[in-house]
Scaffold this motif. Sequence first.
Motif, PDB file in Angstrom:
ATOM      1  N   THR A 328     -13.811  -8.453  -8.669  1.00 52.59           N
ATOM      2  CA  THR A 328     -13.813  -8.317  -7.216  1.00 52.59           C
ATOM      3  C   THR A 328     -12.958  -7.126  -6.811  1.00 52.59           C
ATOM      4  N   HIS A 329     -11.800  -6.970  -7.448  1.00 49.67           N
ATOM      5  CA  HIS A 329     -10.938  -5.818  -7.150  1.00 49.67           C
ATOM      6  C   HIS A 329     -11.613  -4.508  -7.556  1.00 49.67           C
ATOM      7  N   HIS A 334     -14.079   0.483  -5.924  1.00 53.87           N
ATOM      8  CA  HIS A 334     -15.253   1.359  -5.839  1.00 53.87           C
ATOM      9  C   HIS A 334     -15.672   1.587  -4.387  1.00 53.87           C
ATOM     10  N   THR A 335     -15.580   0.547  -3.574  1.00 54.51           N
ATOM     11  CA  THR A 335     -16.094   0.612  -2.204  1.00 54.51           C
ATOM     12  C   THR A 335     -15.086   1.199  -1.223  1.00 54.51           C
ATOM     13  N   TYR A 336     -13.799   0.844  -1.390  1.00 52.68           N
ATOM     14  CA  TYR A 336     -12.793   1.205  -0.390  1.00 52.68           C
ATOM     15  C   TYR A 336     -11.692   2.121  -0.910  1.00 52.68           C
ATOM     16  N   GLY A 337     -11.606   2.307  -2.232  1.00 54.66           N
ATOM     17  CA  GLY A 337     -10.594   3.196  -2.780  1.00 54.66           C
ATOM     18  C   GLY A 337      -9.470   2.477  -3.504  1.00 54.66           C
ATOM     19  N   LYS A 338      -8.660   3.256  -4.229  1.00 55.45           N
ATOM     20  CA  LYS A 338      -7.581   2.700  -5.047  1.00 55.45           C
ATOM     21  C   LYS A 338      -6.516   1.995  -4.222  1.00 55.45           C
ATOM     22  N   GLU A 339      -6.323   2.442  -2.982  1.00 57.93           N
ATOM     23  CA  GLU A 339      -5.297   1.818  -2.142  1.00 57.93           C
ATOM     24  C   GLU A 339      -5.612   0.340  -1.904  1.00 57.93           C
ATOM     25  N   ARG A 340      -6.877   0.023  -1.740  1.00 55.16           N
ATOM     26  CA  ARG A 340      -7.266  -1.374  -1.528  1.00 55.16           C
ATOM     27  C   ARG A 340      -6.976  -2.190  -2.789  1.00 55.16           C
TER      28      ARG A 340
END
Length: 532
Positions: A328-329, A334-340
Amino acid sequence: MRIVLLVFWIIGFNAAASTPNRDIDIVHYKFELILNDSSDAITGFATVTIKFNKDLNQFSLDLTGKTPDGKGMEVYSLKQNNTPLHFNHRNGNLDITLKNEIKAGTQIDIMISYRGIPSDGLIISKNKYGDRTFFGDNWPNRAHHWLPVVDHPSDKASVEFIVTSPIHYEVVGSGIKTEESTLNEKQKLTHWKEDTPISTKVMVIGAARFAIQYAEEVDNIPVEFWVYPQNKSEGFRDYAAAPKMLKFFIDNIGPYAFKKLANVQSKTKYGGMENASNIFYFENSVTGNAQVDDLIAHEIAHQWFGNSASEADWNHIWLSEGFATYFTHLYNEHTYGKERRAKDMEKERQEVVAYFKNSPLPIVYNSLPENLIDILNANSYQKGSWVLHMLREEIGTEAFWTGIREYYRQYFNKNAETADFQRIMEKASGVKLDNFFKQWLYNPGHPILDVSWKYNAKTGITDISIEQKQTGMVFNFPLEVSFYGNDGEILATEKLKVDGKKNRFSVKTAQKTNKIQLDPGINLLFESYLRK
């Protein structure tokens, strides 16, 4: 499976009832079931195809018998090739005696007729709109409350459900719908068939008033949404992210093992239940606010890890829950970036630390709790997720994905243990991982670091002292440290190899170090006390 803020009805998920039967192998189940609205009693006729692993004239299936409250199943006929067989039904076991000894390698069909009110497993109740519903909820070993089975994840079989129900219900089930017929003005028949072998924990049906949306196909896999008609607009909107999640996992892990993906609003006791090809989400997951994307991604990831590549026994549950949590992470990264991803991992790190204070256990251990529900905890979910993240850091992202794909390929529709996963990741990376797996999976706890530092203006060197304060094992790990100047600018980031009870490091910087930050990328599971 995903746990959200729900109150659980703990009803004795008995570890003893979930013992694998190595003497036989179930090849196929065919369950013919009759549901009705006049009572909660169901009528069942099961044809169980069994392969014998050794010479036997007696074997057992799991099936709950009659209980003092009048619930449970009563078997009134048991046959092989129309020949009645002797059976003894007690203590949750259906002990069957054959007419003749069956040789190893032989395959036979057993026909079982039974009836009763399920004490669990098939949840017959009303949904939040007051409509009557029937939902299978088999995890972990609850299928035997309404189906005669080997109720253990290691015994996988294909399955079909032929359900006769009142005509006003839509019936969803494992696999592909092969028939839907009107029998008379009051009854209909729905036939679902799953050819892929799956564990009993994820073979189910659901019957309710549904609004159904056939969303789209992803690599020839139809994606469907089954929601209550009273909130169909909200439900179709809330579950809409499922196709792009399915695409991400297919592209990055390997082929989807099933022939459809139905996302179903249901009465499951859990936040979500990853039933193979038809995921059941708790009924209040539908709000219209699209706030359950993490839940959906988690349950879809389970179709790879838990449903296809499955744990061989419950003490390896992290191969299911830890994987679904971490993937999930990875989808969110992939969708929102490494910060997420970093934000989510930091939250999980705090949860692991808090859980350990009350339950100082390793992820993988031999003894099981009395109630299997207790294996759903921060060790199997969050810490399991952290192990995968640290493994990715240990061997590199490319080797990590290579190993993950190979693990899935080798255990596609099979069962694995933690040692199997380790072997494959070692081969993919060329790195021996004995110590990594020992300290993070078989050993309890995590590093607790007492860190002090001092900047020497004469030499331009920052000295760092790190002492591991946890009891027990001394961990071996890389620790990233960032050094900041007076203006907040990063002067340097160094990866320090911590491999002893006490370690000292010296790092030279171009300017005065005003502050240091441990693990800026959120890549290590640890606690720390930072002193200047």
